[in-house]
Design an enzyme around this catalytic site. Sequence first.
Site, PDB file in Angstrom:
ATOM      1  N   ARG A   1       0.979  -1.264  -0.244  1.00 40.21           N
ATOM      2  CA  ARG A   1       0.037  -0.010   0.211  1.00 40.21           C
ATOM      3  C   ARG A   1       0.770   1.280  -0.104  1.00 40.21           C
ATOM      4  O   ARG A   1       1.883   1.319   0.631  1.00 40.21           O
ATOM      5  CB  ARG A   1      -0.984   0.093   1.152  1.00 40.21           C
ATOM      6  CG  ARG A   1      -1.826  -1.073   1.514  1.00 40.21           C
ATOM      7  CD  ARG A   1      -2.826  -1.261   0.395  1.00 40.21           C
ATOM      8  NE  ARG A   1      -3.589  -0.282   0.227  1.00 40.21           N
ATOM      9  CZ  ARG A   1      -4.545  -0.065  -0.798  1.00 40.21           C
ATOM     10  NH1 ARG A   1      -4.385  -0.763  -1.719  1.00 40.21           N
ATOM     11  NH2 ARG A   1      -5.242   0.910  -1.016  1.00 40.21           N
ATOM     12  N   ILE A   2       0.609   2.311  -0.741  1.00 38.23           N
ATOM     13  CA  ILE A   2       1.287   3.537  -0.763  1.00 38.23           C
ATOM     14  C   ILE A   2       0.923   4.242   0.528  1.00 38.23           C
ATOM     15  O   ILE A   2      -0.178   4.371   0.638  1.00 38.23           O
ATOM     16  CB  ILE A   2       0.780   4.283  -2.009  1.00 38.23           C
ATOM     17  CG1 ILE A   2       1.693   3.840  -3.161  1.00 38.23           C
ATOM     18  CG2 ILE A   2       1.268   5.702  -1.768  1.00 38.23           C
ATOM     19  CD1 ILE A   2       1.302   4.244  -4.545  1.00 38.23           C
ATOM     20  N   LEU A   3       1.951   4.455   1.263  1.00 35.86           N
ATOM     21  CA  LEU A   3       1.680   5.458   2.519  1.00 35.86           C
ATOM     22  C   LEU A   3       1.566   6.887   2.058  1.00 35.86           C
ATOM     23  O   LEU A   3       2.383   7.415   1.659  1.00 35.86           O
ATOM     24  CB  LEU A   3       2.905   4.879   3.469  1.00 35.86           C
ATOM     25  CG  LEU A   3       2.760   3.523   4.064  1.00 35.86           C
ATOM     26  CD1 LEU A   3       4.005   3.404   4.449  1.00 35.86           C
ATOM     27  CD2 LEU A   3       1.715   3.306   4.915  1.00 35.86           C
TER      28      LEU A   3
ATOM     29  N   ASN B   1      12.372   0.726   4.609  1.00 33.74           N
ATOM     30  CA  ASN B   1      11.758  -0.198   3.647  1.00 33.74           C
ATOM     31  C   ASN B   1      12.761  -0.566   2.802  1.00 33.74           C
ATOM     32  O   ASN B   1      13.898  -0.185   2.725  1.00 33.74           O
ATOM     33  CB  ASN B   1      10.951   1.049   2.633  1.00 33.74           C
ATOM     34  CG  ASN B   1      10.432   0.126   1.262  1.00 33.74           C
ATOM     35  OD1 ASN B   1       9.687  -0.937   1.726  1.00 33.74           O
ATOM     36  ND2 ASN B   1      10.518   0.858   0.084  1.00 33.74           N
TER      37      ASN B   1
ATOM     38  N   HIS C   1      13.587  -2.053  -0.862  1.00 28.05           N
ATOM     39  CA  HIS C   1      13.313  -1.760  -2.479  1.00 28.05           C
ATOM     40  C   HIS C   1      14.070  -2.716  -3.482  1.00 28.05           C
ATOM     41  O   HIS C   1      15.254  -2.645  -3.121  1.00 28.05           O
ATOM     42  CB  HIS C   1      13.271  -0.286  -2.979  1.00 28.05           C
ATOM     43  CG  HIS C   1      12.801  -0.241  -4.195  1.00 28.05           C
ATOM     44  ND1 HIS C   1      11.465  -0.092  -4.530  1.00 28.05           N
ATOM     45  CD2 HIS C   1      13.504   0.113  -5.275  1.00 28.05           C
ATOM     46  CE1 HIS C   1      11.517   0.066  -5.927  1.00 28.05           C
ATOM     47  NE2 HIS C   1      12.517   0.418  -6.295  1.00 28.05           N
TER      48      HIS C   1
ATOM     49  N   SER D   1      18.042  -1.959  -2.071  1.00 25.56           N
ATOM     50  CA  SER D   1      18.435  -1.041  -1.159  1.00 25.56           C
ATOM     51  C   SER D   1      17.534  -0.898   0.175  1.00 25.56           C
ATOM     52  O   SER D   1      16.203  -1.217   0.064  1.00 25.56           O
ATOM     53  CB  SER D   1      18.228   0.398  -1.824  1.00 25.56           C
ATOM     54  OG  SER D   1      18.748   0.358  -2.847  1.00 25.56           O
TER      55      SER D   1
ATOM     56  N   LEU E   1       7.778   8.584  -3.818  1.00 26.66           N
ATOM     57  CA  LEU E   1       7.767   7.265  -4.156  1.00 26.66           C
ATOM     58  C   LEU E   1       9.376   6.616  -3.978  1.00 26.66           C
ATOM     59  O   LEU E   1      10.364   7.260  -4.550  1.00 26.66           O
ATOM     60  CB  LEU E   1       7.205   7.068  -5.334  1.00 26.66           C
ATOM     61  CG  LEU E   1       7.262   5.616  -5.858  1.00 26.66           C
ATOM     62  CD1 LEU E   1       6.408   4.728  -5.439  1.00 26.66           C
ATOM     63  CD2 LEU E   1       6.807   5.548  -7.487  1.00 26.66           C
ATOM     64  N   ASP E   2       9.607   5.637  -3.191  1.00 28.28           N
ATOM     65  CA  ASP E   2      10.946   4.814  -2.974  1.00 28.28           C
ATOM     66  C   ASP E   2      12.062   5.961  -2.787  1.00 28.28           C
ATOM     67  O   ASP E   2      12.863   5.734  -3.229  1.00 28.28           O
ATOM     68  CB  ASP E   2      11.184   4.128  -4.376  1.00 28.28           C
ATOM     69  CG  ASP E   2       9.979   3.004  -4.386  1.00 28.28           C
ATOM     70  OD1 ASP E   2       9.620   2.450  -3.252  1.00 28.28           O
ATOM     71  OD2 ASP E   2       9.585   2.824  -5.578  1.00 28.28           O
TER      72      ASP E   2
HETATM   73  C1  GRF Z   1      10.515  -7.726  -2.147  1.00 25.03           C
HETATM   74  O1  GRF Z   1      11.042  -8.046  -3.294  1.00 25.03           O
HETATM   75  C2  GRF Z   1      10.779  -6.388  -1.509  1.00 25.03           C
HETATM   76  O2  GRF Z   1      11.965  -5.836  -2.032  1.00 25.03           O
HETATM   77  C3  GRF Z   1       9.448  -5.823  -2.109  1.00 25.03           C
HETATM   78  O3  GRF Z   1       8.500  -6.707  -2.030  1.00 25.03           O
HETATM   79  C4  GRF Z   1       8.946  -7.938  -1.888  1.00 25.03           C
HETATM   80  C5  GRF Z   1       8.540  -8.712  -0.873  1.00 25.03           C
HETATM   81  O4  GRF Z   1       8.874 -10.034  -0.745  1.00 25.03           O
HETATM   82  N1  GRF Z   1       9.301  -4.585  -1.330  1.00 25.03           N
HETATM   83  P1  GRF Z   1       8.467 -10.845   0.604  1.00 25.03           P
HETATM   84  O5  GRF Z   1       7.129 -10.631   1.012  1.00 25.03           O
HETATM   85  O6  GRF Z   1       9.411 -10.253   1.839  1.00 25.03           O
HETATM   86  O7  GRF Z   1       8.771 -12.386   0.244  1.00 25.03           O
END
Ligand code: GRF
Length: 217
Positions: free
Chosen positions: A93-95, A109, A111, A138, A146-147
Amino acid sequence: MKRTRLGVLISGSGSNLQSLIDACAAPDFPAEIKLVLSNKSDAFGLERAAKAGIDRTAVAHKAFPDRESFERALSEKLEAAHVELVILAGFMRILTPYFVERWRDRLVNIHPSLLPSFKGTDTHAQALAAGVKLHGCSVHYVRPGLDDGPIIGQAAVPVLPGDDPKSLAARVLTAEHKLYPACVRAICEGRVKLVNEICEIGGGSGGSSAPLINPAS
Ligand code: GRF
């Protein structure tokens, strides 16, 4: 040793959650997971939490009239559990700025790209289309964009001939499972200092310092 109280937000498989559960099992790990929240009741990560004996709750975003009221519900649960650091681990979900500011510098987070390259979705396809030879993941503090946000650690993996998004994603995910616990450790050991929106990482006990993972050359 004081252990930082973590809250982990997930939406799916929770393999990164699992890597943190496993890391927290080590007696010298400076954090413990107090609560797992998922916006999906069928997220496999909830089962992982149950198996590890961790409190977990599904909070269906669809039950709320807007994003902010959903986020208020999440925040209340995190605060009730006295969570000190919120970990986004595949939370889809986008926060809004409301949540991001409420948890500013206490919200991280992971990414699946070497930021600032390849923000958004389909990062592995983006990397292949760009022809980069190194890709990765990262961990960063979350900011409203975003990110976006100060980078805490990164792991690089090679892009190999014949890779498709799936094979590349699997290689990156394996690196994620090492990187996230390393970054959480650095934060909880008090080794991550934010200076003008740049993370400065101090050396840890045992000589470890910045969470950087590189492919073997
Ligand atoms: C991962 O690739 C993470 O980088 C991205 O969503 C995926 C989550 O995988 N944000 P999991 O649910 O931890 O297996």
